[in-house]
Design a protein around this motif. Structure first.
Motif, PDB file in Angstrom:
ATOM      1  N   HIS A 244       8.885  16.700  -2.007  1.00  0.00           N
ATOM      2  CA  HIS A 244       9.795  15.612  -1.651  1.00  0.00           C
ATOM      3  C   HIS A 244       9.389  14.276  -2.264  1.00  0.00           C
ATOM      4  CE1 HIS A 244      12.154  17.913   1.276  1.00  0.00           C
ATOM      5  NE2 HIS A 244      11.011  18.436   1.699  1.00  0.00           N
ATOM      6  N   LEU A 245       8.106  13.926  -2.126  1.00  0.00           N
ATOM      7  CA  LEU A 245       7.730  12.555  -2.471  1.00  0.00           C
ATOM      8  C   LEU A 245       6.222  12.453  -2.652  1.00  0.00           C
ATOM      9  CD1 LEU A 245       8.953   9.340  -0.706  1.00  0.00           C
ATOM     10  CD2 LEU A 245       6.526   9.923  -0.590  1.00  0.00           C
ATOM     11  N   VAL A 246       5.808  11.635  -3.606  1.00  0.00           N
ATOM     12  CA  VAL A 246       4.407  11.235  -3.730  1.00  0.00           C
ATOM     13  C   VAL A 246       4.380   9.789  -4.214  1.00  0.00           C
ATOM     14  CG1 VAL A 246       4.210  12.188  -6.082  1.00  0.00           C
ATOM     15  CG2 VAL A 246       2.146  11.720  -4.743  1.00  0.00           C
ATOM     16  N   GLY A 247       3.676   8.938  -3.479  1.00  0.00           N
ATOM     17  CA  GLY A 247       3.569   7.534  -3.849  1.00  0.00           C
ATOM     18  C   GLY A 247       2.391   7.303  -4.773  1.00  0.00           C
ATOM     19  N   PRO A 248       2.445   6.287  -5.619  1.00  0.00           N
ATOM     20  CA  PRO A 248       1.368   6.056  -6.589  1.00  0.00           C
ATOM     21  C   PRO A 248       0.020   5.745  -5.945  1.00  0.00           C
ATOM     22  CG  PRO A 248       2.918   4.218  -6.565  1.00  0.00           C
ATOM     23  CD  PRO A 248       3.535   5.313  -5.772  1.00  0.00           C
ATOM     24  N   ALA A 249       0.019   5.215  -4.715  1.00  0.00           N
ATOM     25  CA  ALA A 249      -1.249   4.874  -4.059  1.00  0.00           C
ATOM     26  C   ALA A 249      -1.663   5.930  -3.042  1.00  0.00           C
ATOM     27  CB  ALA A 249      -1.144   3.509  -3.385  1.00  0.00           C
TER      28      ALA A 249
ATOM     29  N   GLY B  75       1.442   0.066  -5.907  1.00  0.00           N
ATOM     30  CA  GLY B  75       0.739   1.332  -6.074  1.00  0.00           C
ATOM     31  C   GLY B  75       0.126   1.474  -7.453  1.00  0.00           C
ATOM     32  N   LEU B  76       0.857   1.034  -8.481  1.00  0.00           N
ATOM     33  CA  LEU B  76       0.307   1.055  -9.833  1.00  0.00           C
ATOM     34  C   LEU B  76      -0.902   0.132  -9.927  1.00  0.00           C
ATOM     35  CD1 LEU B  76       0.347   1.810 -12.806  1.00  0.00           C
ATOM     36  CD2 LEU B  76       2.129   0.077 -13.165  1.00  0.00           C
ATOM     37  N   ALA B  77      -0.810  -1.030  -9.287  1.00  0.00           N
ATOM     38  CA  ALA B  77      -1.944  -1.960  -9.282  1.00  0.00           C
ATOM     39  C   ALA B  77      -3.167  -1.330  -8.627  1.00  0.00           C
ATOM     40  CB  ALA B  77      -1.555  -3.247  -8.565  1.00  0.00           C
ATOM     41  N   ALA B  78      -2.948  -0.524  -7.582  1.00  0.00           N
ATOM     42  CA  ALA B  78      -4.064   0.149  -6.921  1.00  0.00           C
ATOM     43  C   ALA B  78      -4.755   1.124  -7.873  1.00  0.00           C
ATOM     44  CB  ALA B  78      -3.564   0.886  -5.680  1.00  0.00           C
ATOM     45  N   LEU B  79      -3.972   1.831  -8.672  1.00  0.00           N
ATOM     46  CA  LEU B  79      -4.553   2.755  -9.647  1.00  0.00           C
ATOM     47  C   LEU B  79      -5.357   2.002 -10.701  1.00  0.00           C
ATOM     48  CD1 LEU B  79      -1.490   5.137 -10.136  1.00  0.00           C
ATOM     49  CD2 LEU B  79      -3.602   5.634  -8.896  1.00  0.00           C
ATOM     50  N   ILE B  80      -4.844   0.851 -11.123  1.00  0.00           N
ATOM     51  CA  ILE B  80      -5.554   0.049 -12.121  1.00  0.00           C
ATOM     52  C   ILE B  80      -6.869  -0.467 -11.549  1.00  0.00           C
ATOM     53  CG2 ILE B  80      -5.451  -2.097 -13.452  1.00  0.00           C
ATOM     54  CD1 ILE B  80      -2.435  -1.578 -13.733  1.00  0.00           C
ATOM     55  N   LEU B  81      -6.838  -0.916 -10.293  1.00  0.00           N
ATOM     56  CA  LEU B  81      -8.070  -1.392  -9.664  1.00  0.00           C
ATOM     57  C   LEU B  81      -9.074  -0.264  -9.462  1.00  0.00           C
ATOM     58  CD1 LEU B  81      -7.038  -4.035  -6.974  1.00  0.00           C
ATOM     59  CD2 LEU B  81      -8.557  -4.348  -8.928  1.00  0.00           C
ATOM     60  N   GLN B  82      -8.581   0.934  -9.231  1.00  0.00           N
ATOM     61  CA  GLN B  82      -9.491   2.068  -9.108  1.00  0.00           C
ATOM     62  C   GLN B  82     -10.215   2.312 -10.430  1.00  0.00           C
ATOM     63  OE1 GLN B  82      -7.657   5.897  -8.333  1.00  0.00           O
ATOM     64  NE2 GLN B  82      -9.474   6.648  -7.289  1.00  0.00           N
ATOM     65  N   ALA B  83      -9.485   2.152 -11.541  1.00  0.00           N
ATOM     66  CA  ALA B  83     -10.088   2.351 -12.863  1.00  0.00           C
ATOM     67  C   ALA B  83     -10.929   1.153 -13.291  1.00  0.00           C
ATOM     68  CB  ALA B  83      -8.993   2.617 -13.894  1.00  0.00           C
ATOM     69  N   HIS B  84     -10.535  -0.045 -12.851  1.00  0.00           N
ATOM     70  CA  HIS B  84     -11.240  -1.278 -13.231  1.00  0.00           C
ATOM     71  C   HIS B  84     -11.555  -2.093 -11.971  1.00  0.00           C
ATOM     72  CE1 HIS B  84     -10.591  -0.780 -17.558  1.00  0.00           C
ATOM     73  NE2 HIS B  84      -9.347  -0.437 -17.288  1.00  0.00           N
ATOM     74  N   PRO B  85     -12.491  -1.644 -11.157  1.00  0.00           N
ATOM     75  CA  PRO B  85     -12.778  -2.347  -9.897  1.00  0.00           C
ATOM     76  C   PRO B  85     -13.328  -3.751 -10.089  1.00  0.00           C
ATOM     77  CG  PRO B  85     -14.423  -0.639 -10.326  1.00  0.00           C
ATOM     78  CD  PRO B  85     -13.332  -0.446 -11.329  1.00  0.00           C
TER      79      PRO B  85
ATOM     80  N   GLY C 230       9.752  -0.304   7.232  1.00  0.00           N
ATOM     81  CA  GLY C 230       8.326  -0.179   6.969  1.00  0.00           C
ATOM     82  C   GLY C 230       7.925   1.232   6.597  1.00  0.00           C
ATOM     83  N   LEU C 231       8.534   2.223   7.254  1.00  0.00           N
ATOM     84  CA  LEU C 231       8.277   3.622   6.918  1.00  0.00           C
ATOM     85  C   LEU C 231       8.660   3.901   5.470  1.00  0.00           C
ATOM     86  CD1 LEU C 231       7.870   6.692   7.356  1.00  0.00           C
ATOM     87  CD2 LEU C 231      10.183   6.737   8.369  1.00  0.00           C
ATOM     88  N   ALA C 232       9.850   3.445   5.076  1.00  0.00           N
ATOM     89  CA  ALA C 232      10.318   3.689   3.709  1.00  0.00           C
ATOM     90  C   ALA C 232       9.391   3.036   2.685  1.00  0.00           C
ATOM     91  CB  ALA C 232      11.745   3.171   3.548  1.00  0.00           C
ATOM     92  N   VAL C 233       9.014   1.784   2.941  1.00  0.00           N
ATOM     93  CA  VAL C 233       8.121   1.068   2.023  1.00  0.00           C
ATOM     94  C   VAL C 233       6.780   1.783   1.916  1.00  0.00           C
ATOM     95  CG1 VAL C 233       6.763  -1.048   1.770  1.00  0.00           C
ATOM     96  CG2 VAL C 233       9.205  -1.187   2.296  1.00  0.00           C
ATOM     97  N   LEU C 234       6.210   2.158   3.054  1.00  0.00           N
ATOM     98  CA  LEU C 234       4.911   2.825   3.058  1.00  0.00           C
ATOM     99  C   LEU C 234       4.969   4.165   2.338  1.00  0.00           C
ATOM    100  CD1 LEU C 234       1.978   2.728   4.055  1.00  0.00           C
ATOM    101  CD2 LEU C 234       2.758   3.770   6.202  1.00  0.00           C
ATOM    102  N   SER C 235       6.068   4.891   2.515  1.00  0.00           N
ATOM    103  CA  SER C 235       6.190   6.195   1.856  1.00  0.00           C
ATOM    104  C   SER C 235       6.308   6.046   0.345  1.00  0.00           C
ATOM    105  CB  SER C 235       7.394   6.963   2.409  1.00  0.00           C
ATOM    106  OG  SER C 235       8.626   6.369   2.021  1.00  0.00           O
ATOM    107  N   VAL C 236       7.051   5.038  -0.108  1.00  0.00           N
ATOM    108  CA  VAL C 236       7.179   4.796  -1.547  1.00  0.00           C
ATOM    109  C   VAL C 236       5.843   4.371  -2.136  1.00  0.00           C
ATOM    110  CG1 VAL C 236       8.255   3.294  -3.274  1.00  0.00           C
ATOM    111  CG2 VAL C 236       9.637   4.258  -1.424  1.00  0.00           C
ATOM    112  N   LEU C 237       5.082   3.611  -1.380  1.00  0.00           N
ATOM    113  CA  LEU C 237       3.790   3.118  -1.847  1.00  0.00           C
ATOM    114  C   LEU C 237       2.738   4.214  -1.930  1.00  0.00           C
ATOM    115  CD1 LEU C 237       1.717   0.873  -2.506  1.00  0.00           C
ATOM    116  CD2 LEU C 237       1.529   0.476  -0.038  1.00  0.00           C
ATOM    117  N   GLY C 238       2.572   4.966  -0.845  1.00  0.00           N
ATOM    118  CA  GLY C 238       1.463   5.911  -0.831  1.00  0.00           C
ATOM    119  C   GLY C 238       1.712   7.192  -0.073  1.00  0.00           C
ATOM    120  N   GLY C 239       2.975   7.478   0.229  1.00  0.00           N
ATOM    121  CA  GLY C 239       3.284   8.681   0.985  1.00  0.00           C
ATOM    122  C   GLY C 239       3.119   9.949   0.165  1.00  0.00           C
TER     123      GLY C 239
END
Length: 454
Positions: A59-64, A232-242, A45-54
């Motif tokens: 070191h790392l930045v997630g798309p969300a 995470g990409l979907a979250a960015l799209i929803l931010q642009a097109h709510p 769960g930590l790994a998934v969460l970090s890839v998503l929005g960490g």
């Protein structure tokens, strides 16, 4: 985020906006069942969460990164029981009650420890309870992104539930060369739909990890880590097109996929390109087929509105995609040799895939044919017998014998079809006149004369 546990002490996720957490495994389990979180589950769960929005600079930045998160433990890595499916469904209902926009799920199910459960024949988008719940979540306005599974080389060999859902975005894994990972679960579903829907990096993904009490990072592989990239990409799209609905976001990502014109059961519509997905509302996407449902390749597709004109041709699988089309009403024309032409009025934006059926007219002759002939500014289509897989070379010569245009490629099927825009090798329109067209297939040559009228 629905997963097997979460260690939120890691610096990559420590600063995330976590609104709520519930452990549905412990809430639903009987006292006789050990439901304690496992180190593997917390790490997953930590790994998934970090890839998503960490986020951890350097070191790392997630798309969300910057989004708000709701965490739910729905999986126990020590055993597999229907309780986990119940936990997933309960967590989805809870997420709905809290107003979640996206569910990112990197867990999935097949059979339980007692041998009961599902079979690949059950993956029809309707049978598994977890799939029904996922589709219901989408109906209620939540985009559901699910890992396709890592079962390609196992006895199971197919998707995990709920990735079979017809409204769920199932995500497969590719490497950095966009080659499908050997382990990534393939489709189709039991009812014949293409799955997965999309793909993302799932080989050697940088993720937060805890090893022997030490907080660090590791390169990790699996569709579990491809799915949060798409979420995470979907979250960015929803931010642009709510205002976009979940199905519209899903369709935008598919149209932005690098295999939108040739989707398959390895990677679906491929790896989506975010900037293109943002512009998907100004597209027209669909497939040209014949009366038997077979693809019609290289069909000419023209969209008109006043003086504006958009043109393209269908791919070898019959798919087509037009970009940059403003909202409005248009006239659609589709034609191909030996088929009746098709016309229709189209109102954009159009989020449904446009399936156009052409009616065959006559039997293709065993020779090279150009249609239309003479050729106008919109170009023409050459059709010739192929009889299987072959490499073809098509050349067009001027009356003086000068090479005007050529095409070389591999074609498949009974007939080869090649589109020509009535331009020379430099892309400039050619003059009116009579030209000689010659095609060579498997050592055999065919020729015909073509008129060009400007």
């Amino acid at each position: 985020v629905l997963d097997a546990g979460f260690d939120t002490t890691h610096p990559a996720v420590r600063g995330l906006k976590i609104l709520a957490f519930r452990d549905f495994v412990q809430e639903l389990a009987e006292d006789t069942l050990d439901t304690s979180p496992t180190p593997l589950g917390d790490n997953h769960g930590l790994a998934v969460l970090s890839v998503l929005g960490g986020y951890d600079e350097g070191h790392l930045v997630g798309p969300a990164y910057g989004a708000e998160f709701i965490l739910a433990r729905t999986e126990n890595t020590a055993w597999e029981w229907p309780l986990e499916e119940d936990a997933w469904i309960a967590a989805a209902e809870w997420a709905d009650s809290l107003g979640a926009d996206i569910i990112s799920s990197s867990v999935g199910y097949t059979t339980w420890d007692d041998g009961t459960g599902y079979s690949p024949e059950d993956l029809d988008g309707d049978t598994p309870r977890i799939t029904q719940a996922a589709d219901e979540a989408v109906r209620r306005g939540i985009l559901v992104v699910a890992a396709a599974g890592n079962e390609a080389q196992t006895e199971w060999g197919s998707l995990l539930c709920p990735a079979d859902g017809d409204s769920v975005i199932a995500v497969g894994a590719v490497d950095r060369d966009r080659k499908v990972a050997s382990f990534s679960s393939r489709g189709p579903t039991a009812d014949g739909r293409i799955k997965p829907d999309l793909a993302a990096l799932g080989v050697d993904v940088t993720a937060a990890w805890k090893e022997d009490g030490e907080l660090g990072y590791r390169q990790i592989s699996g569709t579990s880590f491809a799915a949060p990239l798409v979420a995470g990409l979907a979250a960015l799209i929803l931010q642009a097109h709510p205002d976009w609905e979940p199905i519209q976001v899903r369709e935008a990502l598919k149209r932005a996929g690098d295999r939108a014109l040739a989707p398959n059961d390895d990677v679906g519509w491929g790896v989506p390109y975010g900037p293109s997905a943002l512009e998907a509302e100004e597209t027209l996407y669909g497939r040209i087929v014949d009366e038997k449902g077979s693809s019609v390749p290289e069909a000419a597709i023209v969209l008109k509105a006043g003086d504006s004109l958009w043109r393209t041709t269908s791919s070898q699988q019959g798919w087509f995609l037009m970009w940059g089309i403003p909202p409005g009403e248009y006239e659609l024309e589709v034609w191909s040799p030996f088929y009746a032409s098709y016309t229709a009025r189209v109102l954009l934006p159009e989020w449904d895939e446009l399936r156009t059926t052409l009616r065959r007219e006559g039997t293709p002759p065993p020779t090279l044919v150009c249609a239309p002939n003479p050729v106008g500014p919109e170009g023409a289509i050459f059709s010739f017998p192929l009889r299987g897989k072959a490499e073809a070379t098509l050349r067009i010569f001027s009356p003086s014998g000068e090479l005007v245009w050529s095409w070389v490629g591999k074609l498949y099927g009974e007939r080869g079809v090649v589109r020509w825009e009535a331009r020379n090798m430099d892309g400039r329109p050619i003059a009116s006149g009579i030209y000689l067209c010659m095609v060579e297939v498997g050592g055999k040559r065919m020729a015909t004369k073509v008129g060009v009228v400007r």
